[in-house]
Design an enzyme around this catalytic site. Structure first.
Site, mmCIF file in Angstrom:
data_model
loop_
_atom_site.group_PDB
_atom_site.id
_atom_site.type_symbol
_atom_site.label_atom_id
_atom_site.label_comp_id
_atom_site.label_asym_id
_atom_site.label_seq_id
_atom_site.Cartn_x
_atom_site.Cartn_y
_atom_site.Cartn_z
ATOM 1 N N SER A 138 29.525 49.073 48.972
ATOM 2 C CA SER A 138 30.506 49.193 49.889
ATOM 3 C C SER A 138 31.205 50.746 50.033
ATOM 4 C CB SER A 138 31.802 48.140 49.795
ATOM 5 O OG SER A 138 33.080 48.399 50.615
ATOM 6 N N TYR A 148 37.562 44.530 43.547
ATOM 7 C CA TYR A 148 36.538 44.438 44.643
ATOM 8 C C TYR A 148 35.826 45.866 44.534
ATOM 9 C CZ TYR A 148 34.563 44.284 49.066
ATOM 10 O OH TYR A 148 33.626 44.402 50.120
#
Length: 276
Positions: A138, A148
């Site tokens: 990401s 994350y």
């Protein structure tokens, strides 16, 4: 005809990868937790494209699930030519809002599963002298975004390092770093997208097309849009705290608190778009 194995395949980017690879005449091994959804997907891809699509029900947040996929990847009688490590999930809120158990589960899915499945696939591929692995990370890997973002940064560093180590072996590794992708990811994770500008949204099929082009060009890192390439370039000049503020707005909570759940099954959250 090459066999491709895709994790978190029943929605989002995983489903987009499956559609594109089936269209390109790859046989598929579809991995997620929801057996019924997998069987429907396999039947649809077989009927539409005439490829063989097999189902492997596995929860990558468990040792048993990871082991099941490892065994399939290491099977020399049924070689996998392309692995797409796509399964993943997000948690709502800031650090300390989510239980530590959920944070650890995220690390298992995003890091341990990626490490173990890449190892199983790449070992077999190196013996055959060919193959490729796409690890979906990401753009959150490049900005402060708690567990994350940290887990996605690990995916990028691991993949690029392993790609260098395997150079010349015939095995290609690439980290894919999309931004906000228009899928059900944010809704399923309970993340508001009201503050995300329209220009930041990407189409899942175009992300997959760009990823496969970059893989074919031998790149170890793919940021599949010029806008995000510019944004990541600017991140080297803009204070990281400012970028973290954009990320935090994308993770704003609404409604009753839920923990993220892995692997791309409805109604759970696949790794199909990224809350920066």
């Amino acid at each position: 005809m090459t066999t491709a194995l895709v994790t978190g395949t029943t929605a989002g980017l995983g489903a987009a990868f499956a559609r594109r690879l089936a269209r390109d005449r790859h046989d598929l091994v579809l991995v997620a937790r929801d057996g019924d959804a997998l069987r429907r997907q396999a039947a649809e891809l077989h009927d539409r494209h005439g490829i063989e699509a097999t189902v492997l029900v596995a929860d990558l947040a468990t040792d048993e699930g990871i082991e099941a996929v490892e065994r399939r990847l290491a099977d020399p009688e049924r070689p996998v030519g392309l692995l797409v490590n796509n399964a993943g999930f997000a948690l709502r809120g800031k650090f300390l809002d989510a239980p530590v158990a959920d944070e650890l589960r995220m690390l298992r899915v995003h890091c341990e599963a990626v490490l173990r499945l890449t190892t199983a696939a790449a070992g077999t591929m190196r013996r055959r002298g060919r193959g490729a692995v796409i690890n979906v990370a990401s753009v959150a890997a490049f900005v402060p975004r708690g567990t994350y973002g940290a887990s996605k940064a690990w995916v990028v560093q691991f993949t690029e390092g392993a790609a260098r180590d395997l150079a010349g072996s015939g095995v290609r590794l690439m980290a894919l770093c999309p931004g906000f992708v228009r899928t059900e990811f944010h809704e399923r994770a309970g993340l508001s997208t009201d503050d995300i500008p329209g220009w930041m949204w990407l189409d899942a099929d175009r992300v997959v097309d760009a990823a496969l082009r970059d893989l074919g060009r031998g790149r170890s890192l793919s940021i599949p849009d010029a806008r995000y390439k510019t944004l990541i370039g600017a991140s080297k000049l803009v204070p990281r705290a400012a970028l973290g503020g954009v990320s935090a707005r994308a993770g704003r909570r609404y409604g009753p608190k839920r923990a993220g759940r892995p692997s791309g099954d409805a109604p759970e959250r696949p790794n199909d778009s990224d809350p920066l």
